[in-house]
Design a protein around this motif. Structure first.
Motif, short mmCIF file in Angstrom:
data_model
loop_
_atom_site.label_atom_id
_atom_site.label_comp_id
_atom_site.label_asym_id
_atom_site.label_seq_id
_atom_site.Cartn_x
_atom_site.Cartn_y
_atom_site.Cartn_z
N PHE A 56 0.81 -1.21 0.00
CA PHE A 56 0.00 0.00 0.00
C PHE A 56 0.85 1.27 0.00
CE2 PHE A 56 -3.34 -2.89 1.69
CZ PHE A 56 -4.31 -2.64 0.72
N ALA A 57 2.01 1.23 0.61
CA ALA A 57 2.87 2.42 0.68
C ALA A 57 3.49 2.75 -0.67
CB ALA A 57 3.96 2.23 1.73
N GLY A 58 3.80 1.72 -1.44
CA GLY A 58 4.43 1.94 -2.73
C GLY A 58 5.84 2.48 -2.56
N ASP A 59 6.42 2.86 -3.68
CA ASP A 59 7.77 3.40 -3.67
C ASP A 59 7.75 4.86 -3.23
OD1 ASP A 59 8.82 1.01 -4.61
OD2 ASP A 59 8.53 1.58 -6.71
N ALA A 60 8.75 5.24 -2.48
CA ALA A 60 8.85 6.62 -2.03
C ALA A 60 9.25 7.53 -3.19
CB ALA A 60 9.89 6.73 -0.91
N PRO A 61 8.53 8.63 -3.36
CA PRO A 61 8.93 9.58 -4.40
C PRO A 61 10.31 10.18 -4.09
CG PRO A 61 6.72 10.05 -3.58
CD PRO A 61 7.32 9.02 -2.69
N THR A 62 11.01 10.58 -5.12
CA THR A 62 12.32 11.21 -4.95
C THR A 62 12.16 12.48 -4.11
OG1 THR A 62 12.95 10.38 -7.11
CG2 THR A 62 14.32 12.12 -6.19
N ASN A 63 13.04 12.64 -3.14
CA ASN A 63 13.05 13.81 -2.27
C ASN A 63 11.73 14.01 -1.52
OD1 ASN A 63 15.69 14.42 -3.14
ND2 ASN A 63 14.89 15.54 -4.90
N GLU A 64 11.11 12.94 -1.14
CA GLU A 64 9.84 13.02 -0.39
C GLU A 64 10.10 13.65 0.98
OE1 GLU A 64 6.18 10.07 0.79
OE2 GLU A 64 8.20 9.24 0.83
N PRO A 65 9.38 14.70 1.32
CA PRO A 65 9.55 15.31 2.65
C PRO A 65 9.14 14.32 3.74
CG PRO A 65 8.29 16.77 1.19
CD PRO A 65 8.44 15.44 0.50
N ALA A 66 9.78 14.42 4.89
CA ALA A 66 9.53 13.50 6.00
C ALA A 66 8.05 13.50 6.39
CB ALA A 66 10.39 13.85 7.20
N ARG A 67 7.43 14.66 6.40
CA ARG A 67 6.02 14.75 6.77
C ARG A 67 5.14 13.96 5.80
NH1 ARG A 67 3.35 19.34 5.13
NH2 ARG A 67 1.16 18.83 5.24
N LEU A 71 2.96 10.46 6.56
CA LEU A 71 1.54 10.38 6.20
C LEU A 71 1.28 9.19 5.28
CD1 LEU A 71 -1.28 11.61 6.32
CD2 LEU A 71 -0.65 13.05 4.38
N ARG A 72 2.14 9.00 4.29
CA ARG A 72 2.00 7.88 3.35
C ARG A 72 2.08 6.54 4.08
NH1 ARG A 72 5.90 5.08 0.82
NH2 ARG A 72 7.49 6.61 1.33
N LEU A 73 3.02 6.42 5.01
CA LEU A 73 3.19 5.17 5.75
C LEU A 73 2.06 4.92 6.73
CD1 LEU A 73 7.05 5.20 6.32
CD2 LEU A 73 5.74 3.89 4.62
N ARG A 74 1.56 6.00 7.37
CA ARG A 74 0.41 5.84 8.28
C ARG A 74 -0.82 5.39 7.51
NH1 ARG A 74 2.09 10.69 10.86
NH2 ARG A 74 0.40 11.80 9.83
N LYS A 75 -1.03 5.99 6.35
CA LYS A 75 -2.17 5.62 5.51
C LYS A 75 -2.04 4.15 5.06
CE LYS A 75 -4.64 6.93 1.33
NZ LYS A 75 -4.69 7.82 0.16
N ALA A 76 -0.84 3.75 4.67
CA ALA A 76 -0.60 2.37 4.26
C ALA A 76 -0.86 1.40 5.40
CB ALA A 76 0.83 2.21 3.74
N LYS A 77 -0.46 1.77 6.61
CA LYS A 77 -0.70 0.90 7.77
C LYS A 77 -2.20 0.77 8.02
CE LYS A 77 0.25 -0.02 12.57
NZ LYS A 77 0.82 0.42 13.83
N LYS A 78 -2.92 1.88 7.96
CA LYS A 78 -4.37 1.86 8.18
C LYS A 78 -5.06 0.96 7.14
CE LYS A 78 -8.19 3.53 9.99
NZ LYS A 78 -8.69 2.98 11.21
#
Length: 103
Positions: A56-67, A71-78
């Motif tokens: 669900f998290a997918g690949d991290a975009p280049t230069n993804e801000p920590a915030r 959010l992406r990882l919390r959404k993937a966990k949910k």
């Protein structure tokens, strides 16, 4: 809560236990070794969630801000928890199929 199988009933097992108790407390109280059952079920849910998060998290975009990453990882966990709950907790019935009454 310690279980004879050597583990603890994790948060997922506690959720399942609470849901099963609410669904049919009489049958819940009649269960043999509920700590073992809910401890093992909680472990299976936890493992399934861990398997699904990267999907669900997918690949991290280049230069993804920590915030945004958080959010992406919390959404993937949910999302992973919702799928695991459906697969492993909600798909099991406290009431045996032989006792279900057809409408």
């Amino acid at each position: 809560m310690s279980c004879e199988w050597g583990g603890e009933v994790n948060a997922y097992g506690e959720l399942a236990r609470d849901l099963w108790r609410a669904a049919d407390e009489r049958r819940f109280l009649a269960m043999e070794r509920p700590d073992d059952f809910f401890g093992e079920l909680g472990s299976r849910v936890e493992k399934r969630v861990a398997e699904l998060i990267p999907i669900f998290a997918g690949d991290a975009p280049t230069n993804e801000p920590a915030r945004c990453r958080d959010l992406r990882l919390r959404k993937a966990k949910k999302q992973s928890e919702e799928v695991a709950y459906q697969e492993l907790i909600f798909s099991q019935s406290v009431v045996p199929a032989s006792e279900l009454v057809e409408a």
